[in-house]
Design an enzyme around this catalytic site. Structure first.
Site, PDB file in Angstrom:
ATOM      1  N   GLU A  67       0.822  -1.214   0.000  1.00 31.98           N
ATOM      2  CA  GLU A  67       0.000   0.000   0.000  1.00 31.98           C
ATOM      3  C   GLU A  67       0.856   1.264   0.000  1.00 31.98           C
ATOM      4  OE1 GLU A  67      -1.973  -0.863   3.965  1.00 31.98           O
ATOM      5  OE2 GLU A  67      -1.431   1.226   4.271  1.00 31.98           O
ATOM      6  N   CYS A 121       3.586   8.638   0.310  1.00 28.83           N
ATOM      7  CA  CYS A 121       4.240   7.771   1.289  1.00 28.83           C
ATOM      8  C   CYS A 121       4.309   6.373   0.688  1.00 28.83           C
ATOM      9  CB  CYS A 121       3.415   7.769   2.578  1.00 28.83           C
ATOM     10  SG  CYS A 121       4.009   6.590   3.808  1.00 28.83           S
ATOM     11  N   CYS A 165       7.197  -6.539   7.128  1.00 32.79           N
ATOM     12  CA  CYS A 165       8.315  -5.961   7.877  1.00 32.79           C
ATOM     13  C   CYS A 165       8.692  -6.927   8.983  1.00 32.79           C
ATOM     14  CB  CYS A 165       7.883  -4.619   8.477  1.00 32.79           C
ATOM     15  SG  CYS A 165       9.204  -3.762   9.368  1.00 32.79           S
ATOM     16  N   CYS A 179       7.727  -3.727  15.646  1.00 36.21           N
ATOM     17  CA  CYS A 179       7.284  -2.658  16.555  1.00 36.21           C
ATOM     18  C   CYS A 179       5.864  -2.976  17.040  1.00 36.21           C
ATOM     19  CB  CYS A 179       7.327  -1.296  15.862  1.00 36.21           C
ATOM     20  SG  CYS A 179       8.994  -0.832  15.360  1.00 36.21           S
ATOM     21  N   CYS A 220       2.525  -1.325  15.521  1.00 35.66           N
ATOM     22  CA  CYS A 220       2.470  -1.143  14.062  1.00 35.66           C
ATOM     23  C   CYS A 220       1.774  -2.316  13.375  1.00 35.66           C
ATOM     24  CB  CYS A 220       3.889  -0.984  13.520  1.00 35.66           C
ATOM     25  SG  CYS A 220       3.942  -0.750  11.743  1.00 35.66           S
ATOM     26  N   CYS A 275      -0.434   3.022   9.219  1.00 35.95           N
ATOM     27  CA  CYS A 275       0.553   2.230   8.516  1.00 35.95           C
ATOM     28  C   CYS A 275       0.134   0.756   8.401  1.00 35.95           C
ATOM     29  CB  CYS A 275       1.817   2.319   9.372  1.00 35.95           C
ATOM     30  SG  CYS A 275       3.296   2.291   8.445  1.00 35.95           S
TER      31      CYS A 275
HETATM   32  N1  SAH Z   1      10.264   1.198   9.434  1.00 35.72           N
HETATM   33  C1  SAH Z   1      10.369   2.614   9.345  1.00 35.72           C
HETATM   34  C2  SAH Z   1       9.347   3.264   8.431  1.00 35.72           C
HETATM   35  C3  SAH Z   1       7.926   2.785   8.492  1.00 35.72           C
HETATM   36  S1  SAH Z   1       6.947   3.217   9.873  1.00 35.72           S
HETATM   37  C4  SAH Z   1      10.367   3.231  10.718  1.00 35.72           C
HETATM   38  O1  SAH Z   1      10.251   2.513  11.693  1.00 35.72           O
HETATM   39  O2  SAH Z   1      10.550   4.433  10.822  1.00 35.72           O
HETATM   40  C5  SAH Z   1       6.648   4.947   9.770  1.00 35.72           C
HETATM   41  C6  SAH Z   1       6.391   5.603  11.123  1.00 35.72           C
HETATM   42  O3  SAH Z   1       5.072   5.293  11.611  1.00 35.72           O
HETATM   43  C7  SAH Z   1       7.343   5.129  12.203  1.00 35.72           C
HETATM   44  O4  SAH Z   1       7.709   6.215  13.008  1.00 35.72           O
HETATM   45  C8  SAH Z   1       6.468   4.157  12.980  1.00 35.72           C
HETATM   46  O5  SAH Z   1       6.980   3.918  14.241  1.00 35.72           O
HETATM   47  C9  SAH Z   1       5.145   4.863  12.957  1.00 35.72           C
HETATM   48  N2  SAH Z   1       3.975   4.032  13.234  1.00 35.72           N
HETATM   49  C10 SAH Z   1       3.734   2.771  12.849  1.00 35.72           C
HETATM   50  N3  SAH Z   1       2.538   2.346  13.299  1.00 35.72           N
HETATM   51  C11 SAH Z   1       1.999   3.376  13.968  1.00 35.72           C
HETATM   52  C12 SAH Z   1       0.774   3.561  14.667  1.00 35.72           C
HETATM   53  N4  SAH Z   1      -0.127   2.600  14.756  1.00 35.72           N
HETATM   54  N5  SAH Z   1       0.559   4.757  15.234  1.00 35.72           N
HETATM   55  C13 SAH Z   1       1.473   5.753  15.158  1.00 35.72           C
HETATM   56  N6  SAH Z   1       2.637   5.645  14.508  1.00 35.72           N
HETATM   57  C14 SAH Z   1       2.917   4.467  13.929  1.00 35.72           C
END
Ligand code: SAH
Length: 356
Positions: A104, A117, A124, A128, A131, A345
């Site tokens: 996406e 974006c 991935c 995290c 996420c 995301c």
């Molecule tokens: N892997 C990379 C890029 C993708 S995530 C990274 O970690 O930076 C892009 C951003 O969105 C990151 O800061 C991630 O921590 C944040 N993110 C992911 N899921 C989220 C959520 N549910 N709420 C808020 N931020 C989120």
């Protein structure tokens, strides 16, 4: 990936003409007995004029077009679904790759221009906790052509000129380093869309050796670091990568990045209710970032149904911001875009996969 999958991926890459840089394309044309200037023509058809087929490349001979079509077929992402926000016009795109995988991308319209974006991997493996992109694990890296085509397809479909690109979709860009680098060069190349490197942002969860490598590449992109906590203990509870690299090591690589590139860093900090949003957290954050030329982007966490994280109260978010401002740290609260569509995301893709 199995050895076979790796080999298959390699073969695909070798015929993937859209992933070749201009100089690679020139050597390739030399090898097949074509003039180098033809390479630039083909490159511009693919990356500037965004041609949908070799047939459109009318300044090439029919026989060259046929050879290329046969051995080096042009590949495209296939659009499966577009969701448009009624609130702010944000669009979420779901694309199918040649091998059936689904990714996406998002188009956000701002007063200063349009931002796309993009995803850098299928899934991935960073894990995290908050996420959605990582819930089903990692499948494979995206090739440069697949990263570029997200932008090309969106520009063609929306008829909007894309001026900014953020690599903040599904995937960890530093975990796909070589393809990422090639993508950045091709995207900013004058024979392509020529998007200024200053308008490209790469976001990472903090893979320290790769941040140092990137610092040495002589680029002008913006680096965004997903911080989300101001001490190692808390960071470990949110981001497994924190077990591998301490905040001290991470901040060290950030300083190095700034010294080498002169580019101000962005720190992303997702505020999770009751987890990392207290005044003490803000105090600790300010100490951590002391002396660093940076900008802090506070993101109210976007709750996903698989986890029980909640957003911080509006007042708590404001207080957090005010505290940092008091210490003269540049800080903004990220405006939530496309609240009425599957905005977070990886949510749209996840919903699609679950349905399948
Ligand atoms: N892997 C990379 C890029 C993708 S995530 C990274 O970690 O930076 C892009 C951003 O969105 C990151 O800061 C991630 O921590 C944040 N993110 C992911 N899921 C989220 C959520 N549910 N709420 C808020 N931020 C989120």
């Amino acid at each position: 990936m199995t050895t076979r999958a790796i080999e298959e991926n390699k073969i695909e890459t070798e015929t993937d003409i859209k992933s070749m840089s201009l100089s690679e394309l020139e050597s390739f044309f030399k090898k097949i007995g074509e003039k180098p200037f033809r390479a630039r023509q083909v490159y511009e058809w693919m990356h500037k004029k965004l041609a949908a087929s070799y047939d459109e490349m009318t300044n090439l001979s029919k026989s060259l077009r046929e050879t290329l079509e046969k051995d080096y077929p042009l590949t495209f992402l296939e659009m499966i679904e577009v969701q448009t926000s009624k609130l702010d016009g944000t669009q979420k795109y779901l694309f199918r790759l040649e091998d059936g995988n689904v990714i996406e991308s998002v188009l956000m319209k701002y007063r200063h221009g349009n931002s796309v974006c993009i995803s850098s991997q299928v899934g991935c493996r960073m894990g995290c906790r908050f996420c959605a992109s990582t819930l089903d694990g990692w499948t494979r890296n995206l090739r440069p052509s697949e990263m570029l085509d997200q932008i090309y397809q969106i520009q063609k479909y929306s008829r909007e000129r894309v001026s900014n690109v953020v690599v903040m979709g599904t995937g960890e860009p530093m975990d796909n380093y070589d393809n990422l680098l090639k993508f950045i060069h091709m995207l900013s190349d004058e024979s392509g869309l020529m998007i200024s490197q200053r308008n490209i942002t790469v976001s990472t969860c903090g893979i320290v050796p790769k941040i140092k490598m990137l610092a040495d590449e002589n680029l002008q992109i913006t680096l965004a670091i997903s911080l989300h906590a101001s001490n190692d203990e808390k960071r470990k509870s949110l981001m497994p990568i924190a077990f591998k690299y301490s905040l001290q090591e991470l901040l060290g690589s950030c300083k190095y990045y700034f010294e080498k590139t002169g580019r101000r860093l962005t720190f992303e900090y997702s505020l999770v209710g009751g987890v990392n949003d207290t005044q003490e957290d803000a105090e600790e954050l300010k100490n951590l970032l002391a002396g660093l030329n940076c900008h802090v982007n506070l993101i109210p966490v976007n709750p996903i149904k698989e986890r029980d994280f909640v957003q911080s109260d509006k007042k708590v978010i404001e207080k957090f911001k005010n505290k940092l401002e008091k210490y003269r740290i540049n800080v903004t609260i990220r405006r939530e875009m496309g609240r009425d569509i599957d905005g977070a995301c990886g949510q749209l893709r996840k919903k699609y996969l679950d349905k399948e």
